[in-house]
Every structure is written in C-alpha cells, then in structure tokens.
Scaffold this motif. Structure first.
Motif, PDB file in Angstrom:
ATOM      1  N   PHE A  44     -77.006  61.345 -38.630  1.00 30.43           N
ATOM      2  CA  PHE A  44     -77.984  60.748 -39.547  1.00 30.43           C
ATOM      3  C   PHE A  44     -77.344  59.720 -40.478  1.00 30.43           C
ATOM      4  N   ALA A  45     -76.120  60.015 -40.942  1.00 28.52           N
ATOM      5  CA  ALA A  45     -75.466  59.117 -41.894  1.00 28.52           C
ATOM      6  C   ALA A  45     -75.206  57.747 -41.257  1.00 28.52           C
ATOM      7  N   THR A  46     -74.756  57.752 -39.978  1.00 25.05           N
ATOM      8  CA  THR A  46     -74.504  56.485 -39.294  1.00 25.05           C
ATOM      9  C   THR A  46     -75.791  55.677 -39.170  1.00 25.05           C
ATOM     10  N   ILE A  47     -76.876  56.378 -38.793  1.00 24.62           N
ATOM     11  CA  ILE A  47     -78.149  55.679 -38.607  1.00 24.62           C
ATOM     12  C   ILE A  47     -78.589  55.043 -39.926  1.00 24.62           C
ATOM     13  N   LEU A  48     -78.455  55.807 -41.009  1.00 26.16           N
ATOM     14  CA  LEU A  48     -78.843  55.286 -42.316  1.00 26.16           C
ATOM     15  C   LEU A  48     -78.021  54.060 -42.684  1.00 26.16           C
ATOM     16  N   LYS A  49     -76.706  54.174 -42.461  1.00 28.57           N
ATOM     17  CA  LYS A  49     -75.819  53.078 -42.827  1.00 28.57           C
ATOM     18  C   LYS A  49     -76.115  51.839 -41.982  1.00 28.57           C
ATOM     19  N   ASN A  50     -76.426  52.064 -40.700  1.00 31.85           N
ATOM     20  CA  ASN A  50     -76.761  50.935 -39.834  1.00 31.85           C
ATOM     21  C   ASN A  50     -77.973  50.188 -40.358  1.00 31.85           C
ATOM     22  N   GLY A  51     -79.013  50.955 -40.748  1.00 27.39           N
ATOM     23  CA  GLY A  51     -80.256  50.335 -41.197  1.00 27.39           C
ATOM     24  C   GLY A  51     -80.062  49.521 -42.463  1.00 27.39           C
ATOM     25  N   PHE A  52     -79.282  50.096 -43.386  1.00 24.24           N
ATOM     26  CA  PHE A  52     -79.120  49.416 -44.670  1.00 24.24           C
ATOM     27  C   PHE A  52     -78.122  48.271 -44.607  1.00 24.24           C
ATOM     28  N   VAL A  53     -76.982  48.542 -43.960  1.00 25.01           N
ATOM     29  CA  VAL A  53     -75.877  47.601 -44.079  1.00 25.01           C
ATOM     30  C   VAL A  53     -75.486  46.968 -42.748  1.00 25.01           C
ATOM     31  N   LYS A  54     -74.894  47.757 -41.854  1.00 19.79           N
ATOM     32  CA  LYS A  54     -74.254  47.173 -40.672  1.00 19.79           C
ATOM     33  C   LYS A  54     -75.214  46.398 -39.783  1.00 19.79           C
ATOM     34  N   GLU A  55     -76.444  46.923 -39.646  1.00 20.90           N
ATOM     35  CA  GLU A  55     -77.426  46.216 -38.814  1.00 20.90           C
ATOM     36  C   GLU A  55     -78.643  45.851 -39.641  1.00 20.90           C
ATOM     37  N   ASN A  56     -78.428  45.512 -40.903  1.00 19.77           N
ATOM     38  CA  ASN A  56     -79.575  45.187 -41.768  1.00 19.77           C
ATOM     39  C   ASN A  56     -80.510  44.198 -41.065  1.00 19.77           C
ATOM     40  N   PRO A  57     -81.797  44.568 -40.956  1.00 21.75           N
ATOM     41  CA  PRO A  57     -82.714  43.761 -40.152  1.00 21.75           C
ATOM     42  C   PRO A  57     -82.805  42.312 -40.617  1.00 21.75           C
ATOM     43  N   VAL A  58     -82.680  42.085 -41.933  1.00 23.45           N
ATOM     44  CA  VAL A  58     -82.861  40.727 -42.428  1.00 23.45           C
ATOM     45  C   VAL A  58     -81.538  39.968 -42.486  1.00 23.45           C
ATOM     46  N   PHE A  59     -80.551  40.534 -43.181  1.00 19.53           N
ATOM     47  CA  PHE A  59     -79.338  39.762 -43.453  1.00 19.53           C
ATOM     48  C   PHE A  59     -78.354  39.738 -42.282  1.00 19.53           C
ATOM     49  N   ILE A  60     -78.447  40.698 -41.379  1.00 19.67           N
ATOM     50  CA  ILE A  60     -77.527  40.693 -40.237  1.00 19.67           C
ATOM     51  C   ILE A  60     -78.264  40.332 -38.944  1.00 19.67           C
ATOM     52  N   GLN A  61     -79.391  41.009 -38.679  1.00 21.86           N
ATOM     53  CA  GLN A  61     -80.067  40.794 -37.397  1.00 21.86           C
ATOM     54  C   GLN A  61     -81.036  39.620 -37.408  1.00 21.86           C
ATOM     55  N   PHE A  62     -81.448  39.179 -38.612  1.00 24.12           N
ATOM     56  CA  PHE A  62     -82.415  38.076 -38.740  1.00 24.12           C
ATOM     57  C   PHE A  62     -83.694  38.332 -37.942  1.00 24.12           C
ATOM     58  N   LEU A  63     -84.237  39.540 -38.081  1.00 30.13           N
ATOM     59  CA  LEU A  63     -85.462  39.880 -37.369  1.00 30.13           C
ATOM     60  C   LEU A  63     -86.666  39.758 -38.307  1.00 30.13           C
ATOM     61  N   GLY A  64     -87.813  39.449 -37.732  1.00 30.08           N
ATOM     62  CA  GLY A  64     -89.044  39.394 -38.521  1.00 30.08           C
ATOM     63  C   GLY A  64     -89.028  38.307 -39.574  1.00 30.08           C
ATOM     64  N   MET A  65     -88.503  37.126 -39.217  1.00 26.60           N
ATOM     65  CA  MET A  65     -88.355  36.064 -40.211  1.00 26.60           C
ATOM     66  C   MET A  65     -89.673  35.541 -40.750  1.00 26.60           C
ATOM     67  N   CYS A  66     -90.748  35.639 -39.948  1.00 24.58           N
ATOM     68  CA  CYS A  66     -92.024  35.091 -40.412  1.00 24.58           C
ATOM     69  C   CYS A  66     -92.482  35.767 -41.705  1.00 24.58           C
ATOM     70  N   PRO A  67     -92.632  37.115 -41.731  1.00 28.72           N
ATOM     71  CA  PRO A  67     -93.004  37.728 -43.007  1.00 28.72           C
ATOM     72  C   PRO A  67     -91.913  37.598 -44.056  1.00 28.72           C
ATOM     73  N   VAL A  68     -90.658  37.659 -43.640  1.00 30.20           N
ATOM     74  CA  VAL A  68     -89.561  37.572 -44.612  1.00 30.20           C
ATOM     75  C   VAL A  68     -89.679  36.290 -45.423  1.00 30.20           C
ATOM     76  N   LEU A  69     -89.914  35.180 -44.731  1.00 34.65           N
ATOM     77  CA  LEU A  69     -89.962  33.901 -45.423  1.00 34.65           C
ATOM     78  C   LEU A  69     -91.307  33.684 -46.104  1.00 34.65           C
ATOM     79  N   ALA A  70     -92.373  34.175 -45.497  1.00 35.29           N
ATOM     80  CA  ALA A  70     -93.705  33.767 -45.955  1.00 35.29           C
ATOM     81  C   ALA A  70     -94.215  34.545 -47.151  1.00 35.29           C
ATOM     82  N   VAL A  71     -93.913  35.831 -47.251  1.00 35.50           N
ATOM     83  CA  VAL A  71     -94.572  36.608 -48.308  1.00 35.50           C
ATOM     84  C   VAL A  71     -93.667  36.911 -49.502  1.00 35.50           C
ATOM     85  N   THR A  72     -92.421  36.398 -49.493  1.00 36.36           N
ATOM     86  CA  THR A  72     -91.508  36.812 -50.553  1.00 36.36           C
ATOM     87  C   THR A  72     -91.548  35.898 -51.776  1.00 36.36           C
ATOM     88  N   GLY A  73     -92.720  35.331 -52.062  1.00 35.18           N
ATOM     89  CA  GLY A  73     -92.847  34.503 -53.264  1.00 35.18           C
ATOM     90  C   GLY A  73     -92.722  35.326 -54.531  1.00 35.18           C
TER      91      GLY A  73
END
Lengths: 199, 177
Positions: A3-32
C-alpha cells in the motif's frame, strides 16, 4: 507491491499531473481558482475510485478483446452519476465546472489506471491506487489553482491575501497563465524530486 | 462467430447494469435538480407573472432543435396554466446574456428578465434598465418585434431581441396550436 508504494507512486513518483502529464484538458482549463481545482480534483477522484473498484472486480469477466469499451462504459457511468449528484447537491460547483464534468470520461488518467493497474491487480490495491492517484491529481490541481488565483486575483480560495493594492496579473487566470504556472510548477517539482531520488 | 456473440452478450450485460444504476441515480436526483432550477428562475418570473404560484419544467426534448433556448417553464396560478417562460442564451458584446422571456397564454410577451450578462458597464448594461425591458411588454407572438435598439449598445440590444425572438419561436412551435 504494498500500500505504501502505491500511495507514494500516486503522490510523487508517478504524479498524474507533474510527472505523467495526464488529463491536461481539465488541469489547464479549470484551475483559474483553487476552489475549482479542488472541485475538479474531488470529482475525478470519485470517478477514479469507482471505476478502479468496479474494473478490478470485473477483471476476470471482461474479455481482453473488448476491455476498452467495457472500461469506458464503467467510467462513463461513474462520470454521469457524479455529474447528477453534483448538480443536485453542489450546484455552485456544478455551474463553475460545467462542461468539464462530462469530459472526465475522456480524462486519460482514469482509463490509464484502469488499463495499467485495476485490470491487473486485486480490488484492495486498486482502491488504494484510485485514492492515491486521485489525491495526487487533486493536490496538483489545488496547488496550480492556488498559484494562479494568488497571482491572478490576489486571493486563494476566495480569501484576499495580497490586499487591494496588488495589481492583479489577469493573465494568470487566463489560458496562458495555466501553461506558465504548470511549466514553472513542474520544473520545481522535478528539481525537488530528482534531488531526493539521488540522495 | 460464437465468440462474437459471447463478447456481445458480456458488453450487453455490462451496459445493462450501467443503465440500471444510472436510472436509479437519476430518479433520486432529478427532482432535486428540477426544484433548484425552478427556484433560481422563480423570483425573476414573479416580476412579470405577479400571480404565479407554481412553475414546472417543460421537457427539454420539446425544443432540442433550438440552440439558444436552454429551459422552458410552465407557469401556474391556482392550478391553471397562465403562461410560459423560456430561458435563452444569446451572445452579447461581452459574453453570453442569459435571460427569461415570459409569454402568457394569450400569446403576448408579458416581460423579460436578465439573469446574467457581462456587457460594457455604462453602455451595454442598459439592457438591464426597466425602460429597455418594458419595450418588450405587449409584443404579440404573431406580429413583428419592433423594438428600437439603444444607441451605443446595438449589439447588446440585438442579443436581447434575439433572445425574445427565440422564446417566441419555441412558444409558437410547441404551443402554437
């Protein structure tokens, strides 16, 4: 895997935004604003949690050949449910996020987790993965929203921090500001992470 | 061939369950959503339907072809339908103008209300003035809309006129007979 590895992956090592760059449409569009970032993050987390759970439960039933349509049906169901519930109980958020709620269906983060994780791992692991990736996504969106709101309108979560004398840099809450802030935050994130990994 | 049928059946099973779940959630939330939408517009509707005591949403399937019309309401007084209200979105000078147009059962525009607009302060925002809004009162749905635009705010005025036009169009299409 634990569980600890999975948690760490989600937050840091494989962070969806800063590392994987996934879901850029909502990331860019709604973060005003930080609030919108939080709302979008939580909605995405709810969908991710639901789809990861169901897909990991159904993984032996779903034939490999039609896995993508099956995943999309499950994801679309959760997105529509989230939209309805938000419309009924959180109308302010629903109005602010509007068109981006149905678009969660095509957020590649969710399909990505279904394909690479939930369809290959046990349900408890998939639930934790959904939570971890969702939390990583949410935190990234809130930080991005807070930075843009702070420089763009001098406030964070609607709270005026910089005072009325601050000349708001409106560009930060407009589309170009999304790219600028994301680029700078990604650079900072990667410098910090790389340093930690080396030591 | 047999495999294809099997795949189809599995997909059918999954979509059927998904449909069932969505149906349940929809039946739980639909009423709440409808109440909220009505509550949001009710106050504005009272400005031109003073006798109103209830309103219900018209099934949007009735005006799907009309892009500018977002919602329609049936307006009741003492259980009788006294008129209809349509919510429209049109493009003004500074963005979308969201407004309501009330039409009574005799086919007469009883009034309009601007719900949200982002027109230029001091110029375009005069569309919110009573003087301008009253120009629409009494327009017959079968006749022409002959409303003068405000000088200096032509685009904003035209957007409002367009909104009223769209409302009348739907009114005639759906309730014309």
């Amino acid at each position: 895997m634990n569980f600890a590895t999975i948690l760490k992956n989600g937050f840091v090592k494989e962070n969806p935004v800063f590392i994987q760059f996934l879901g850029m449409c909502p990331v860019l569009a709604v973060t005003g604003t930080a609030t919108n970032g939080l709302g979008m993050g939580l909605a995405t987390t709810a969908v991710l949690l639901g789809s990861n759970t169901v897909i990991s439960l159904l993984k032996s039933l779903i034939p490999n050949k039609i896995r993508i349509p099956c995943f999309i049906v499950v994801i679309a169901t959760f997105v529509t449910m989230t939209g309805m519930i938000m419309n009924a109980y959180f109308p302010v958020l629903f109005d602010a996020l509007g068109i981006f709620i149905p678009l969660i269906v095509v957020n590649c983060l969710i399909l990505g987790r279904a394909e690479t994780f939930a369809s290959k791992n046990s349900t408890p692991f998939s639930i934790v993965d959904g939570l971890a990736m969702g939390a990583g996504f949410t935190v990234a969106l809130v930080v991005l929203g807070a930075v843009r709101e702070l420089f763009g309108s001098g406030s964070v979560f609607g709270l005026n921090l910089l005072g009325d004398a601050y000349p708001s840099a409106a560009i930060m809450i407009q589309p170009p500001g999304a790219f600028l802030a994301l680029g700078i935050l990604t650079a900072i994130f990667n410098v910090v992470i790389l340093k930690k990994m080396k030591s | 061939m047999r495999e294809m049928i099997k795949l189809g059946l599995i997909l059918l099973l999954i979509t059927a369950v998904a449909g069932l779940v969505l149906g349940i959630v929809n039946s739980m939330t639909a009423d709440i959503i409808e109440e909220r939408l009505i509550a949001e517009s009710l106050e504005a509707m009272e400005s031109f339907f003073p006798d109103l005591d209830d309103a219900s949403i018209i099934d949007e399937a009735e005006f799907l072809d009309y892009d500018r019309v977002e919602e329609g309401f049936e307006v009741f007084s003492n259980g009788d339908v006294i008129g209809y209200t349509f919510k429209t979105n049109t493009n003004g000078y500074g963005g979308t103008i969201e407004m309501l147009t009330g039409i009574n059962v005799e086919g007469e525009v009883v009034g309009i209300a601007i719900l949200s607009q982002a027109e230029t302060p001091g110029l375009g925002d005069v569309i919110e003035s009573d003087d301008f809004k009253e120009r629409f009162v009494g327009i017959d749905v079968d006749g022409e809309i002959d409303v003068d635009t405000i000088s200096g705010a032509t685009v904003s005025s035209n957007a409002v006129i367009q909104g009223v036009e769209s409302a009348i169009e739907v009114y005639l299409e759906v309730f014309g007979n």
